[in-house]
Design a protein around this motif. Sequence first.
Motif, PDB file in Angstrom:
ATOM      1  N   TRP A  39       0.819  -1.203   0.000  1.00 39.94           N
ATOM      2  CA  TRP A  39       0.000   0.000   0.000  1.00 39.94           C
ATOM      3  C   TRP A  39       0.856   1.258   0.000  1.00 39.94           C
ATOM      4  O   TRP A  39       1.935   1.288   0.594  1.00 39.94           O
ATOM      5  N   GLU A  43      -3.219   4.943   0.538  1.00 40.23           N
ATOM      6  CA  GLU A  43      -4.073   3.754   0.647  1.00 40.23           C
ATOM      7  C   GLU A  43      -4.168   3.284   2.102  1.00 40.23           C
ATOM      8  O   GLU A  43      -5.250   2.906   2.564  1.00 40.23           O
ATOM      9  N   HIS A  47      -7.529   3.059   4.312  1.00 39.01           N
ATOM     10  CA  HIS A  47      -7.913   1.841   5.045  1.00 39.01           C
ATOM     11  C   HIS A  47      -8.284   2.185   6.485  1.00 39.01           C
ATOM     12  O   HIS A  47      -9.316   1.733   6.992  1.00 39.01           O
ATOM     13  N   THR A  50     -11.643   3.950   6.575  1.00 41.00           N
ATOM     14  CA  THR A  50     -12.720   3.002   6.266  1.00 41.00           C
ATOM     15  C   THR A  50     -13.031   2.103   7.464  1.00 41.00           C
ATOM     16  O   THR A  50     -14.205   1.906   7.821  1.00 41.00           O
ATOM     17  N   THR A  92      -6.907  -7.419   4.717  1.00 38.36           N
ATOM     18  CA  THR A  92      -8.172  -6.899   5.226  1.00 38.36           C
ATOM     19  C   THR A  92      -9.354  -7.571   4.529  1.00 38.36           C
ATOM     20  O   THR A  92      -9.322  -7.778   3.314  1.00 38.36           O
ATOM     21  N   LEU A  96     -10.411  -2.024  -0.183  1.00 41.60           N
ATOM     22  CA  LEU A  96     -10.150  -0.583  -0.192  1.00 41.60           C
ATOM     23  C   LEU A  96     -10.786   0.039  -1.428  1.00 41.60           C
ATOM     24  O   LEU A  96     -10.572  -0.430  -2.546  1.00 41.60           O
TER      25      LEU A  96
END
Length: 179
Positions: A39, A43, A47, A50, A92, A96
């Motif tokens: 990432w 990014e 994440h 989010t 995850t 994303l």
Amino acid sequence: MRSLPTILENLACAQNELLRAADMVPADQWKTRPAEGRWSAGELTGHLITIERAIIGRADRLLSKPPKEVPFFKRFHIPMMVVESRLIRRKTPIPLDPGIVREKEEMLVELRQVRERTLAFIEKTLERDLSKYRMPHPFLGTLNTYEWFQMIASHEIRHTKQMREIARTLLKSVISLEK
């Protein structure tokens, strides 16, 4: 379980450290991935935004209903220190959204705003006992709401280490290009 004042302190410290690590990433390299399959700082920040939004959104929905009884054996979970250590790397389960990655300052402002909403949610629920409300975590087990608040801090600590790695890698690539 950690006390709410300790959790609040952990949330503040975790975000401060993350922001310090983010300062090490030049704005013009914010969206640069340090290596294939890794990432970028943008990014990574997307994440974090989010995940924190998702946790607070789920907690808000959970608290709108009476708590469900959870068997004693299902109350155990992997300790937060495992999350913070970053020894076990996981992908995850929440993909994303590439549209969330924007310029550095804009994203850091949004990260701070998400934390403000988290703190407002905690403030709004101070009079309630949130230990009775539990949600499953995809890797850790079932956490009560206070443990989820701590998970936000632990998750940020984990990714602060990653942000530092990104900054070091980008710095090394810039130095090696200059030689």
